[in-house]
Design a protein around this motif. Structure first.
Motif, PDB file in Angstrom:
ATOM      1  N   ALA A 148       0.827  -1.211   0.000  1.00 41.41           N
ATOM      2  CA  ALA A 148       0.000   0.000   0.000  1.00 41.41           C
ATOM      3  C   ALA A 148       0.861   1.260   0.000  1.00 41.41           C
ATOM      4  CB  ALA A 148      -0.934  -0.005   1.205  1.00 41.41           C
ATOM      5  N   ARG A 149       1.959   1.230   0.758  1.00 43.78           N
ATOM      6  CA  ARG A 149       2.826   2.411   0.799  1.00 43.78           C
ATOM      7  C   ARG A 149       3.507   2.665  -0.533  1.00 43.78           C
ATOM      8  NH1 ARG A 149       5.395   1.836   6.937  1.00 43.78           N
ATOM      9  NH2 ARG A 149       3.852   3.226   7.932  1.00 43.78           N
ATOM     10  N   GLY A 152      -0.114   2.213  -3.341  1.00 45.30           N
ATOM     11  CA  GLY A 152      -1.453   2.670  -3.002  1.00 45.30           C
ATOM     12  C   GLY A 152      -1.684   4.129  -3.321  1.00 45.30           C
ATOM     13  N   THR A 153      -2.934   4.513  -3.197  1.00 48.16           N
ATOM     14  CA  THR A 153      -3.355   5.901  -3.413  1.00 48.16           C
ATOM     15  C   THR A 153      -3.898   6.452  -2.100  1.00 48.16           C
ATOM     16  OG1 THR A 153      -3.940   5.411  -5.713  1.00 48.16           O
ATOM     17  CG2 THR A 153      -4.871   7.416  -4.739  1.00 48.16           C
ATOM     18  N   GLU A 154      -3.408   7.613  -1.721  1.00 49.83           N
ATOM     19  CA  GLU A 154      -3.844   8.221  -0.458  1.00 49.83           C
ATOM     20  C   GLU A 154      -5.042   9.127  -0.704  1.00 49.83           C
ATOM     21  OE1 GLU A 154      -1.822  10.288   3.484  1.00 49.83           O
ATOM     22  OE2 GLU A 154      -0.690  10.107   1.614  1.00 49.83           O
ATOM     23  N   LEU A 159      -5.201   4.891   2.973  1.00 48.16           N
ATOM     24  CA  LEU A 159      -4.344   4.456   1.875  1.00 48.16           C
ATOM     25  C   LEU A 159      -5.010   3.263   1.207  1.00 48.16           C
ATOM     26  CD1 LEU A 159      -1.559   5.301   0.757  1.00 48.16           C
ATOM     27  CD2 LEU A 159      -0.527   3.666   2.344  1.00 48.16           C
ATOM     28  N   GLU A 160      -5.291   3.364  -0.097  1.00 44.81           N
ATOM     29  CA  GLU A 160      -6.014   2.312  -0.805  1.00 44.81           C
ATOM     30  C   GLU A 160      -5.115   1.604  -1.804  1.00 44.81           C
ATOM     31  OE1 GLU A 160      -9.567   3.730  -2.636  1.00 44.81           O
ATOM     32  OE2 GLU A 160     -10.636   3.974  -0.729  1.00 44.81           O
ATOM     33  N   ARG A 201      -8.122  -1.101   1.998  1.00 42.99           N
ATOM     34  CA  ARG A 201      -7.949   0.270   2.477  1.00 42.99           C
ATOM     35  C   ARG A 201      -7.397   0.250   3.891  1.00 42.99           C
ATOM     36  NH1 ARG A 201     -11.572   3.741   5.019  1.00 42.99           N
ATOM     37  NH2 ARG A 201     -13.362   2.502   4.295  1.00 42.99           N
ATOM     38  N   PRO A 205      -2.246   3.796   8.449  1.00 43.50           N
ATOM     39  CA  PRO A 205      -1.062   2.973   8.193  1.00 43.50           C
ATOM     40  C   PRO A 205      -0.081   2.922   9.364  1.00 43.50           C
ATOM     41  CG  PRO A 205      -1.578   4.297   6.268  1.00 43.50           C
ATOM     42  CD  PRO A 205      -2.472   4.776   7.369  1.00 43.50           C
TER      43      PRO A 205
END
Length: 219
Positions: A148-149, A152-154, A159-160, A201, A205
């Motif tokens: 995710a990091r 992903g998209t914040e 965070l998705e 999601r 985090p």
């Protein structure tokens, strides 16, 4: 990846070409085929799968925009050793192996990109090995947090990470889908994870990171 020299290397590989689109489920590279080109991802998300013949073929990593793939086979002359399969619709530049080798030998920026790519592969391998030393809940959480990091998209909900299935996650942590279900349930119960179809999601985090540090008591 924000190394200026490596970015110039990417520009050299892109020069005079148009990226080709790909769709979820498409094989961009197939194990056993000749290594005749390298790929430079423009967009989307792909997984690298080692075909072992076992019930669960391991996923060795995810790759996204800016990542270089297939260069090891081209450099060594060996046939492809893994599948590269699209998880999210995107596009990639396809560079003939002979042209890539000429650029690698003559352009220091392309060599820098190759060096950066190999360092990232080694970090991924180290991370995978470290995960295997952890018990189930921590192992699953570490994989989700890392992916995710990086990919992903914040947004205002956290965070998705999209495009990854429960089976993908299970194969990445060397477990079955049935085995990881209680670990995902535990993360959801703690408010550390929300799931929907092909979407994970992480609302907090940093709290998931704290969970990982203390989760080895959960088998």
């Amino acid at each position: 990846m924000d190394d200026l020299s490596a970015n110039r290397g990417r520009a050299a590989l892109r020069a005079g070409r148009r990226p080709r689109p790909f769709h979820r489920g498409e094989h961009l590279i197939t194990a056993g085929t000749p290594s005749d080109e390298v790929l430079l991802l423009e967009s989307g998300l792909v997984k690298v799968v080692l075909p072992t013949g076992a019930a669960r073929d391991p996923i060795t990593g995810l790759y996204g925009p800016g990542d270089l793939l297939g260069e090891i086979g081209v450099t060594s002359g060996a046939r492809r050793s893994a599948h590269v399969i699209a998880l999210v619709t995107g596009a990639a530049w396809h560079v003939a192996g002979s042209h890539f080798l000429a650029l690698r030998d003559g352009d220091p920026d392309v060599r820098r990109l190759v060096d950066e790519t190999w360092r990232k592969r080694q970090r991924n391998a180290d991370d995978n090995q470290l995960r295997q030393t952890r018990t189930g809940a921590a192992r699953v959480a570490m994989c989700l947090l890392s992916w995710a990091r990086e990919f992903g998209t914040e947004n205002d909900r956290g965070l998705e990470l999209r495009g990854v299935s429960q089976q993908d996650l299970a194969h990445a942590v060397a477990m079955s889908v049935k085995t990881i279900e209680p670990f995902l349930h535990a993360l959801r119960d703690r408010g550390l994870l929300h799931t929907s179809r092909l979407c994970y999601r992480l609302p907090a985090p940093d709290l998931l990171g704290h969970f990982i540090a203390t989760a080895d008591g959960m088998n």
